[in-house]
Structure formats: structure tokens, C-alpha cells
Design a protein around this motif. Sequence first.
Motif, PDB file in Angstrom:
ATOM      1  N   GLY A   1      33.625  31.740  55.311  1.00  0.00           N
ATOM      2  CA  GLY A   1      34.359  30.828  55.736  1.00  0.00           C
ATOM      3  C   GLY A   1      35.730  31.425  56.502  1.00  0.00           C
ATOM      4  N   PHE A   2      36.708  31.114  56.322  1.00  0.00           N
ATOM      5  CA  PHE A   2      38.107  31.515  57.003  1.00  0.00           C
ATOM      6  C   PHE A   2      39.194  31.755  55.995  1.00  0.00           C
ATOM      7  N   LEU A   3      39.831  32.719  56.255  1.00  0.00           N
ATOM      8  CA  LEU A   3      41.075  32.921  55.228  1.00  0.00           C
ATOM      9  C   LEU A   3      42.310  32.865  56.074  1.00  0.00           C
ATOM     10  N   HIS A   4      43.327  31.977  55.541  1.00  0.00           N
ATOM     11  CA  HIS A   4      44.589  31.789  56.091  1.00  0.00           C
ATOM     12  C   HIS A   4      45.631  32.590  55.319  1.00  0.00           C
ATOM     13  N   ARG A   5      46.206  33.705  56.017  1.00  0.00           N
ATOM     14  CA  ARG A   5      47.088  34.520  55.107  1.00  0.00           C
ATOM     15  C   ARG A   5      48.707  33.963  55.625  1.00  0.00           C
ATOM     16  N   PRO A   6      49.558  33.780  54.746  1.00  0.00           N
ATOM     17  CA  PRO A   6      50.836  33.278  55.191  1.00  0.00           C
ATOM     18  C   PRO A   6      51.678  34.530  55.398  1.00  0.00           C
TER      19      PRO A   6
ATOM     20  N   PHE B   1      49.396  24.106  54.307  1.00  0.00           N
ATOM     21  CA  PHE B   1      49.471  24.896  53.127  1.00  0.00           C
ATOM     22  C   PHE B   1      49.973  26.440  53.430  1.00  0.00           C
ATOM     23  N   SER B   2      49.176  27.179  54.234  1.00  0.00           N
ATOM     24  CA  SER B   2      49.439  28.498  54.553  1.00  0.00           C
ATOM     25  C   SER B   2      50.964  28.646  54.934  1.00  0.00           C
ATOM     26  N   ALA B   3      51.464  27.659  55.923  1.00  0.00           N
ATOM     27  CA  ALA B   3      52.875  27.865  56.191  1.00  0.00           C
ATOM     28  C   ALA B   3      53.896  27.606  55.066  1.00  0.00           C
ATOM     29  N   ALA B   4      53.401  26.946  54.172  1.00  0.00           N
ATOM     30  CA  ALA B   4      54.328  26.879  53.122  1.00  0.00           C
ATOM     31  C   ALA B   4      54.174  27.961  52.065  1.00  0.00           C
ATOM     32  N   GLY B   5      53.191  29.054  52.578  1.00  0.00           N
ATOM     33  CA  GLY B   5      53.051  30.156  51.613  1.00  0.00           C
ATOM     34  C   GLY B   5      51.948  30.418  50.479  1.00  0.00           C
ATOM     35  N   VAL B   6      51.106  29.447  50.819  1.00  0.00           N
ATOM     36  CA  VAL B   6      49.608  29.528  49.871  1.00  0.00           C
ATOM     37  C   VAL B   6      48.603  30.109  50.792  1.00  0.00           C
ATOM     38  N   THR B   7      47.837  30.801  50.196  1.00  0.00           N
ATOM     39  CA  THR B   7      46.823  31.708  50.776  1.00  0.00           C
ATOM     40  C   THR B   7      45.682  30.777  50.743  1.00  0.00           C
ATOM     41  N   VAL B   8      44.935  30.350  51.796  1.00  0.00           N
ATOM     42  CA  VAL B   8      43.757  29.453  51.784  1.00  0.00           C
ATOM     43  C   VAL B   8      42.725  29.991  52.152  1.00  0.00           C
ATOM     44  N   LEU B   9      41.401  29.727  51.458  1.00  0.00           N
ATOM     45  CA  LEU B   9      40.152  30.151  51.833  1.00  0.00           C
ATOM     46  C   LEU B   9      39.458  28.855  52.043  1.00  0.00           C
ATOM     47  N   ARG B  10      39.115  28.463  53.302  1.00  0.00           N
ATOM     48  CA  ARG B  10      38.367  26.981  53.460  1.00  0.00           C
ATOM     49  C   ARG B  10      36.827  27.813  53.772  1.00  0.00           C
TER      50      ARG B  10
END
Length: 277
Positions: A75-80, A110-119
Motif C-alpha cells: 500500500g502507501f505509508l503516510h509519514r507525518p 490524519f497524518s497532518a495531525a501526527g498519525v502515521t497512516v498505512l493505507r
Amino acid sequence: MSFANWASFPKELFLRCHEIEISARKKCKKMLTRAPDTEESSHVILPIGDRLLAMPANSSCESFVDTSFDPHVRGFLHRPVAPSGDGLVLTHGAGSNSKARLLVALAEAFSAAGVTVLRCDLPYRQSRPYGPPRPGDAARDREGLKNAVTALRNLVPGHVFLGGHSYGGRQSTMLCADQPGLVDGLLLLSYPLHPPRKHDQLRVQHLPKLQTRALFVHGTRDPFGSPEEMETAVSLIPAKTRLVRIEGAGHDLGFKGKAKQEELPALVLAEFQKFFG
């Protein structure tokens, strides 16, 4: 060239401005047509009419693959930029994939708020680029979600949450009903309570076993379950729950085709923060 000399060179100025515009558009087009699996950037370049606007991003996004698991995690990882330490796994509905506009919008918020997100793509989607899941796919899809949670836990030190749209959300609840404690909470978008117009085929058998806190986000015009039906179903869950109604929204929550409900990601984030503290 000074303002006083502009009138003397209208043709040259026009040609020069035209050259600059063409050059800028070519650069913009090149940046916006990069391979879809390379979504990493510190800035987002948006064309606005004849202008270009550079907007600083609060996170970066990169393709993610972990083949040490079976099923694989993809998938894709969003790193804050400023991580809180918490993480969220997001997955898609039947017939969709991890690039769904709803998931991307939520991941960015969510990542803009500091949460690391994996979709992530569910295993059935990794096997077949198109079409819905088959009846025999569900167990392996749940195993894939478990692997995605484990992969994200290896990256973040804090709480880990699991979320999904429609089919992805249902599989998330079934997984957590069997494995309490796997995650710290659930984010369930448009839970598919029953097939459209088949109100007697309720998908609630596992809900009385669910011990994981769950936040439901549901459109008031969702054919997969009315608000009243959802309230009844959610009441079966012994864990702490909250049902957030999105007025006038259908099963897509305003993200059908190219449509995008601008306010929804911020609303979901606010309700998530309020509910899970």
C-alpha cells in the motif's frame, strides 16, 4: 525591464511571458504525471487557473511493501512531519483499492495531525486488480489486515488503530471480534450492515463478541443500512461505541467518482480525536 519601458516592447513582452507560461506548465505537468506508486513529496504543486501555487505538506507519502508476511502487506505509508507516535491502518471496500479518494483524503488529514497512516490493499486486491472479493477471500483478507497492523506496529511506538470502508471495515470488525486487543480502536466507514434492499440479511453475528472500541461514520442515505438500523446494530457491541451520522451522504460518503467532500476528513478526524482521546 522598468515599468516605463513596457509600452515600447509589447510584442517582446508578450512572447517572453508566453515562453515562461509554457515552461511552467511543462514543469507542472511533469510533476503531476509521475508514476502513481511514487507519491513522496515535501510540497504539493497545484495549478490554479494561470497561476501555480506551492503548498507545504505536513507529511510525505511513499509506496510500502513488506514481503516478509503471508499474505504480503502492500500500500502507501503516510509519514507525518511531527509524528505523535500513533498509527492507523486504513483499507478499502469491495471493488476498490488503497488509492480510493476517500482513503487518500483521510490519510492526509490524519497524518497532518501526527498519525502515521498505512493505507493498504487487501490480499484479494493484490491478487486481482479489478472486481469484488470472492466468498472464499474473506479469511485471507482478515489475515492480511492482521499483517498490516503488525507491520505498522513495527514502525510506531504508540497506539495502533484499524479502519476500513465498507467491506474493509466489516472484515476489520470480524478480525477484532476474534482477536481482542489486536488494535486500540476501530474506525468504520459506511459499515455494510446488509445488502441494498435486503434488510433481513443482517451482518451482525459477530458484533456481540466485539470488545474493541469502535467509531462508526455513516451516511443518512446509505442503502446498506439506515441510521436507525445502524443504531440497533451498534447497540449489540459490548465495547464503547459512537455512531456519527453524515447528513445526506450515501455509501461513498461524498467521494463518488471525482467528487470529494472537502469537510469530511476534518470532521472524521475531530470525532476520532474526541472519541479516542
